[in-house]
Design an enzyme around this catalytic site. Structure first.
Site, short mmCIF file in Angstrom:
data_model
loop_
_atom_site.label_atom_id
_atom_site.label_comp_id
_atom_site.label_asym_id
_atom_site.label_seq_id
_atom_site.Cartn_x
_atom_site.Cartn_y
_atom_site.Cartn_z
N TYR A 152 -17.13 -17.08 11.08
CA TYR A 152 -16.81 -18.49 10.78
C TYR A 152 -15.50 -18.91 11.44
O TYR A 152 -14.65 -19.56 10.83
CB TYR A 152 -16.73 -18.72 9.27
CG TYR A 152 -17.95 -18.23 8.52
CD1 TYR A 152 -19.23 -18.67 8.85
CD2 TYR A 152 -17.81 -17.31 7.49
CE1 TYR A 152 -20.34 -18.22 8.17
CE2 TYR A 152 -18.91 -16.84 6.80
CZ TYR A 152 -20.18 -17.30 7.14
OH TYR A 152 -21.28 -16.84 6.46
N LYS A 194 -0.07 6.72 1.32
CA LYS A 194 0.04 5.54 0.47
C LYS A 194 -1.10 5.59 -0.54
O LYS A 194 -1.82 4.62 -0.77
CB LYS A 194 -0.02 4.26 1.32
CG LYS A 194 0.35 2.98 0.56
CD LYS A 194 1.70 3.01 -0.11
CE LYS A 194 1.98 1.70 -0.85
NZ LYS A 194 3.22 1.77 -1.65
N ASP A 227 6.35 3.65 2.15
CA ASP A 227 7.47 2.73 1.97
C ASP A 227 8.74 3.48 1.60
O ASP A 227 9.82 3.23 2.16
CB ASP A 227 7.14 1.65 0.93
CG ASP A 227 6.43 2.20 -0.30
OD1 ASP A 227 6.07 3.39 -0.32
OD2 ASP A 227 6.24 1.42 -1.25
#
Length: 375
Positions: A152, A194, A227
């Site tokens: 789309y 993670k 992180d």
């Protein structure tokens, strides 16, 4: 892949050269100049095959390399790459048109990126302790997959899907390579993960890494969330020895690690097929740097160091150590390019390295255990 041949004791290697774009055109001849000098002193013949592939080839032909480009590369013992990428061509074209096809066709599943404090290069960190670590990045799968798409386009409901792919074979082989490397160094391996937020691929990564490390009791394994690891790498870089990471995490961590040593311009890398069934590829991390291209100020250390890693991978560790000792001596002597706070041009730095290559050959001081690739 062709093998090394020798005449009268001279080892000969066919090396494909892709200088590419931007400062690749400047640092590549600088590195080749230094490599040829070292090679001659160590009884080596580097047979350079220059290929004018890259963005100019794309503009002329709509492709980054010829249709049979990978077959041409397969006839070489190694691939020496400068940089690819220009502002007017999307990165997706330059990356997926050249680098990733090479890495995957030749099963270069280890991206090896040594990072260490160099003489005369002042790190930007307050903690100025010596940094000496290696990032082992999985180089063939993970987050850099071709699976996904967009639908789309241009409508309010437009969406994009990108799938990450982790295979047991892919994770295990890079983990085992990293474990062997850690065993030859300080015995400490950090795995980037993670698994608290990415609930399928990262727990799988953790499980396979742990299973692979069971065969290496001498290696201490620690898993760290990406992180926290990124923050710790800035605050306490001396804590790390070998870091193994997925394709995306390894890409980010190695650039970060290179920057904290003083300049990403000095960072080398090797895209390795460890089994030697295919040629490996050696390239600096810095990219094409179009903002300084053509000014003659590019730092050639990343390209020269990548060349030393190539010599080591081709079976010539003494020649590799000689070249590393030479560029370290140039830096220690105060010859530095603009990114390191100096005024030396690319040419001036190259000449300084060549001078130290010759000086070290006379004194024999290059024969020490200098480590071109962190292994």
């Amino acid at each position: 892949m062709s093998g090394a041949s020798g005449v009268s004791g001279v080892s000969r290697h066919r090396v494909a050269v892709i200088a590419g774009d931007g400062i690749g055109q400047e640092v590549m001849p600088a590195a080749i100049d230094c490599l040829d000098l070292v090679a001659g002193l160590h009884g080596l013949d580097l047979d350079w095959h220059h290929l004018d592939w890259g963005s100019d080839h794309y503009r002329a032909h709509g492709r980054m390399l010829p249709v049979d480009g990978l077959d041409i590369l397969a006839e070489h013992d190694a691939i020496f790459l400068g940089a690819v990428g220009v502002p007017d061509i999307p990165d997706v074209e330059t990356l997926w048109g050249l680098l990733i096809p090479i890495r995957r066709r030749f099963e270069q599943y280890v991206n090896l990126r040594p990072v260490r404090t160099l003489p005369g290069v002042r790190p930007p960190l307050a903690d100025s302790g010596p940094i000496d670590l290696v990032v082992v990045r999985e180089n063939n799968e993970g987050e850099y997959s071709e699976i996904g798409g967009r639908m789309y386009r241009g409508l309010p409901e437009e969406f994009a899907v990108q799938e990450a792919v982790f295979t047991r074979r892919g994770v295990e082989r890079v983990a085992r390579y990293a474990a062997r490397l850690a065993a030859s160094r300080g015995g400490r391996l950090t795995s980037a993960t993670k698994s608290n937020g990415i609930v399928h691929t990262m727990p799988f990564w953790d499980e396979v890494v742990r299973e692979a490390l069971a065969d290496f009791p001498e290696v201490e394994l620690r898993s760290e969330l990406i992180d926290a690891l990124a923050a710790s790498l800035v605050l306490h870089p001396a804590r790390y020895d070998v870091i193994v990471a997925s394709n995306l995490f390894g890409d980010i961590l190695s650039d970060l690690a290179g920057a904290i040593t003083g300049s990403i311009g000095v960072a080398p890398s090797a895209n390795l097929n460890p089994e030697g069934r295919h040629p490996s590829m050696f390239e600096p991390v810095h990219g094409s740097a179009p903002d300084i291209a053509g000014q003659g100020v590019a730092n050639p250390v990343g390209q020269i160091w990548s060349g030393a890693m190539m010599l080591d991978a081709l079976g010539h560790p003494a020649a590799a150590a000689h070249l590393v000792a030479a560029f370290e001596a140039a830096l220690a002597g105060g010859t530095r390019t603009r990114d390191l706070g100096g005024r030396a041009s690319t040419t001036a730095f190259t000449e300084a390295v060549r001078g130290h290559v010759e000086d070290l050959a006379r004194t024999g001081e290059h024969a020490g255990p200098a480590d071109p690739g962190g292994s």
